[in-house]
Design an enzyme around this catalytic site. Structure first.
Site, PDB file in Angstrom:
ATOM      1  N   VAL A 174      56.655  59.754  49.805  1.00 57.47           N
ATOM      2  CA  VAL A 174      55.789  59.512  50.879  1.00 57.47           C
ATOM      3  C   VAL A 174      54.385  60.373  50.855  1.00 57.47           C
ATOM      4  O   VAL A 174      53.354  59.757  50.961  1.00 57.47           O
ATOM      5  CB  VAL A 174      56.399  59.276  52.329  1.00 57.47           C
ATOM      6  N   CYS A 175      54.593  61.714  50.611  1.00 57.89           N
ATOM      7  CA  CYS A 175      53.424  62.409  50.459  1.00 57.89           C
ATOM      8  C   CYS A 175      52.504  62.253  49.376  1.00 57.89           C
ATOM      9  O   CYS A 175      51.294  62.381  49.516  1.00 57.89           O
ATOM     10  CB  CYS A 175      54.058  63.874  50.506  1.00 57.89           C
ATOM     11  N   GLU A 176      53.329  62.034  48.247  1.00 61.43           N
ATOM     12  CA  GLU A 176      52.652  61.720  47.064  1.00 61.43           C
ATOM     13  C   GLU A 176      51.779  60.338  47.197  1.00 61.43           C
ATOM     14  O   GLU A 176      50.534  60.374  46.865  1.00 61.43           O
ATOM     15  CB  GLU A 176      53.636  61.570  45.970  1.00 61.43           C
ATOM     16  N   THR A 203      48.732  61.024  49.461  1.00 58.27           N
ATOM     17  CA  THR A 203      47.477  61.664  48.991  1.00 58.27           C
ATOM     18  C   THR A 203      46.948  60.742  47.810  1.00 58.27           C
ATOM     19  O   THR A 203      45.511  61.066  47.940  1.00 58.27           O
ATOM     20  CB  THR A 203      48.136  63.133  48.143  1.00 58.27           C
ATOM     21  N   SER A 251      55.192  67.981  52.028  1.00 63.26           N
ATOM     22  CA  SER A 251      55.502  68.320  50.611  1.00 63.26           C
ATOM     23  C   SER A 251      54.748  67.397  49.616  1.00 63.26           C
ATOM     24  O   SER A 251      55.515  66.233  49.500  1.00 63.26           O
ATOM     25  CB  SER A 251      56.945  68.905  50.261  1.00 63.26           C
TER      26      SER A 251
END
Length: 170
Positions: free
Chosen positions: A63-65, A68, A58
């Protein structure tokens, strides 16, 4: 349906991955996901460039931010490489995230509707209906050249190794 256990943990707890595990040398499976305008996007739409597929649970997590943002910056430096970030976030949330974080090189795509990517590439976490974290690199002929299923979902992938593999292909 293939189920794989003891491969990935989330917060230290084992999770089950659904779908066929892909391996280096495999022909990349087709998939259909949604763009931010709700139109369909397929592997064919990604063109004939080398592709980095950044898989995240998500975009609303730290971490996903960072994953990306990292690939958005890297895409600028690599040239003829298409970077796709795929999650099960709704397309509207992805669009908001990209706008708020100046993401303009990465194509964010939503697998929330059918889990087509997640099942075809073996990234669906059965317990949460999220995608596990990972990276898939495809060459210009859509042959898998690198795969990382991150063994702990809350950890970062090996960015350096992924970029090293991409540089071999461009």
């Amino acid at each position: 349906m293939e189920k794989r256990k003891d491969l990935v943990t989330m917060g230290g707890n084992p999770v089950t991955l659904l779908g066929k595990e892909i391996k280096v040398g495999d022909k990349a499976p087709e998939f259909t996901v949604l763009k931010s305008d709700l139109s369909l996007f397929t592997l064919e739409d990604a063109g004939n460039e080398v592709k980095i597929i950044s898989v995240v649970p998500s975009l609303d997590t730290g971490v996903c931010e960072l994953q990306t943002i990292n690939f958005n910056e890297t895409a600028t430096e690599l040239g003829d490489v298409t970077v796709l970030t795929i999650s099960v976030d709704l397309p509207f949330a992805q669009k908001r995230f990209c706008s708020a974080n100046n993401i303009d090189k990465v194509i964010t795509l939503s697998d929330h509707k059918d889990l087509s990517f997640g099942m075809n590439y073996g990234f669906v976490i059965e317990e949460f209906r999220l995608l596990s974290r990972g990276i898939v690199i495809l060459d210009k002929d859509n042959v898998v050249r690198y795969v990382e299923y991150v063994n702990e979902v809350t950890n970062h992938p090996d960015y350096d190794k992924a970029i090293e593999e991409v540089k071999k292909l461009i």
